[in-house]
Design a protein around this motif. Structure first.
Motif, PDB file in Angstrom:
ATOM      1  N   GLY A  10       0.767  -1.336   0.169  1.00  0.00           N
ATOM      2  CA  GLY A  10      -0.009   0.073  -0.155  1.00  0.00           C
ATOM      3  C   GLY A  10       0.719   1.198  -0.044  1.00  0.00           C
ATOM      4  O   GLY A  10       2.086   1.162  -0.268  1.00  0.00           O
ATOM      5  N   LEU A  11       0.093   2.248   0.322  1.00  0.00           N
ATOM      6  CA  LEU A  11       0.936   3.496   0.266  1.00  0.00           C
ATOM      7  C   LEU A  11       1.008   4.063   1.766  1.00  0.00           C
ATOM      8  O   LEU A  11      -0.042   4.099   2.667  1.00  0.00           O
ATOM      9  N   VAL A  12       2.298   4.647   1.957  1.00  0.00           N
ATOM     10  CA  VAL A  12       2.580   4.859   3.422  1.00  0.00           C
ATOM     11  C   VAL A  12       3.488   6.201   3.361  1.00  0.00           C
ATOM     12  O   VAL A  12       4.280   6.257   2.525  1.00  0.00           O
ATOM     13  N   GLN A  13       3.507   6.853   4.434  1.00  0.00           N
ATOM     14  CA  GLN A  13       4.237   8.048   4.540  1.00  0.00           C
ATOM     15  C   GLN A  13       5.867   7.628   5.148  1.00  0.00           C
ATOM     16  O   GLN A  13       5.858   6.323   6.016  1.00  0.00           O
ATOM     17  N   ALA A  14       6.950   8.288   4.860  1.00  0.00           N
ATOM     18  CA  ALA A  14       8.174   7.678   5.166  1.00  0.00           C
ATOM     19  C   ALA A  14       8.110   7.704   6.849  1.00  0.00           C
ATOM     20  O   ALA A  14       7.461   8.760   7.499  1.00  0.00           O
ATOM     21  N   ARG A  19       3.122  -4.356   6.778  1.00  0.00           N
ATOM     22  CA  ARG A  19       3.409  -5.880   7.146  1.00  0.00           C
ATOM     23  C   ARG A  19       2.881  -6.634   5.876  1.00  0.00           C
ATOM     24  O   ARG A  19       1.512  -6.686   5.559  1.00  0.00           O
ATOM     25  N   LEU A  20       3.896  -7.194   5.133  1.00  0.00           N
ATOM     26  CA  LEU A  20       3.603  -8.085   3.985  1.00  0.00           C
ATOM     27  C   LEU A  20       3.296  -9.483   4.471  1.00  0.00           C
ATOM     28  O   LEU A  20       4.232  -9.821   5.221  1.00  0.00           O
ATOM     29  N   TYR A  94       7.041  -5.840  -4.319  1.00  0.00           N
ATOM     30  CA  TYR A  94       7.572  -6.764  -3.568  1.00  0.00           C
ATOM     31  C   TYR A  94       7.121  -7.930  -4.024  1.00  0.00           C
ATOM     32  O   TYR A  94       5.959  -8.218  -4.140  1.00  0.00           O
ATOM     33  N   TYR A  95       7.950  -8.989  -4.038  1.00  0.00           N
ATOM     34  CA  TYR A  95       7.753 -10.502  -4.465  1.00  0.00           C
ATOM     35  C   TYR A  95       8.201 -11.249  -3.399  1.00  0.00           C
ATOM     36  O   TYR A  95       9.266 -11.393  -3.077  1.00  0.00           O
ATOM     37  N   CYS A  96       7.516 -12.398  -3.220  1.00  0.00           N
ATOM     38  CA  CYS A  96       7.885 -13.396  -2.247  1.00  0.00           C
ATOM     39  C   CYS A  96       8.090 -14.509  -3.397  1.00  0.00           C
ATOM     40  O   CYS A  96       7.980 -14.639  -4.199  1.00  0.00           O
ATOM     41  N   ALA A  97       9.051 -15.428  -2.839  1.00  0.00           N
ATOM     42  CA  ALA A  97       9.550 -16.264  -3.437  1.00  0.00           C
ATOM     43  C   ALA A  97       9.911 -17.741  -2.640  1.00  0.00           C
ATOM     44  O   ALA A  97      10.346 -17.531  -1.451  1.00  0.00           O
ATOM     45  N   ILE A  98      10.170 -18.905  -3.115  1.00  0.00           N
ATOM     46  CA  ILE A  98      10.648 -19.810  -2.693  1.00  0.00           C
ATOM     47  C   ILE A  98      11.666 -20.746  -3.201  1.00  0.00           C
ATOM     48  O   ILE A  98      11.767 -20.673  -4.404  1.00  0.00           O
ATOM     49  N   HIS A  99      12.561 -20.920  -2.382  1.00  0.00           N
ATOM     50  CA  HIS A  99      13.907 -21.480  -3.097  1.00  0.00           C
ATOM     51  C   HIS A  99      13.758 -22.827  -3.523  1.00  0.00           C
ATOM     52  O   HIS A  99      12.680 -23.545  -3.150  1.00  0.00           O
ATOM     53  N   THR A 121       4.627   1.822  -1.806  1.00  0.00           N
ATOM     54  CA  THR A 121       5.035   3.282  -2.180  1.00  0.00           C
ATOM     55  C   THR A 121       5.154   4.057  -0.819  1.00  0.00           C
ATOM     56  O   THR A 121       4.135   3.901   0.103  1.00  0.00           O
ATOM     57  N   VAL A 122       6.310   4.470  -0.621  1.00  0.00           N
ATOM     58  CA  VAL A 122       6.313   5.308   0.384  1.00  0.00           C
ATOM     59  C   VAL A 122       6.729   6.597  -0.023  1.00  0.00           C
ATOM     60  O   VAL A 122       7.519   6.963  -0.861  1.00  0.00           O
ATOM     61  N   SER A 123       5.818   7.693   0.523  1.00  0.00           N
ATOM     62  CA  SER A 123       5.946   9.073   0.182  1.00  0.00           C
ATOM     63  C   SER A 123       6.804   9.907   1.158  1.00  0.00           C
ATOM     64  O   SER A 123       6.981   9.285   2.490  1.00  0.00           O
ATOM     65  N   SER A 124       7.467  10.901   0.714  1.00  0.00           N
ATOM     66  CA  SER A 124       7.905  11.602   1.495  1.00  0.00           C
ATOM     67  C   SER A 124       7.408  12.834   2.118  1.00  0.00           C
ATOM     68  O   SER A 124       6.496  13.111   2.115  1.00  0.00           O
TER      69      SER A 124
END
Length: 124
Positions: A10-14, A19-20, A94-99, A121-124
């Motif tokens: 999501g969108l968050v301020q700096a 939590r993903l 952001y991607y999650c992955a399995i080895h 997305t992190v806004s300043s």
């Protein structure tokens, strides 16, 4: 059929937090290293964090060390990425992955399964 589904972006301020989550389905991955990668516009995909099968060992990119925490719940086939003190330069998909196995790696080619990604997305 293996499927990974990320959520929590999501969108968050700096300075804020997100939590993903990444839920795997189709088979159990309790014995496999799981990781998070990210890709910013115009840049290559880069390693963020990884966690071993038990959760006892974690690995982080220098750029996120001390701010991000990876964890897993094998009973839920889920891995998490807690992101604190977010910066505008953390903006990416952001991607999650399995080895492919139980070995730690920062190389995306060593990971066999990938989610579709979630936008942060992190806004300043």
């Amino acid at each position: 059929q293996v499927q990974l589904v990320e959520s929590g972006g999501g969108l968050v301020q700096a300075g804020g937090s997100l939590r993903l989550s990444c839920v795997a389905s189709g088979r159990t991955f309790s014995n496999y290293v799981r990781g998070w990668f990210r890709q910013a516009p115009g840049k290559e995909r880069e390693f963020v964090a990884a966690i071993n099968w038990s959760g006892g060992r974690t690995y982080y990119a220098e750029s996120v060390k001390g701010r991000f925490t990876i964890s897993r719940d094998n009973a839920k086939n889920t891995v998490y990425l807690q992101m604190n003190s977010l910066k505008p330069e953390d903006t990416a998909i952001y991607y999650c992955a399995i080895h492919r196995g139980s070995s730690y790696s920062t190389k995306s080619n060593d990971y066999a399964y990938w989610g579709q990604g979630t936008q942060v997305t992190v806004s300043s």
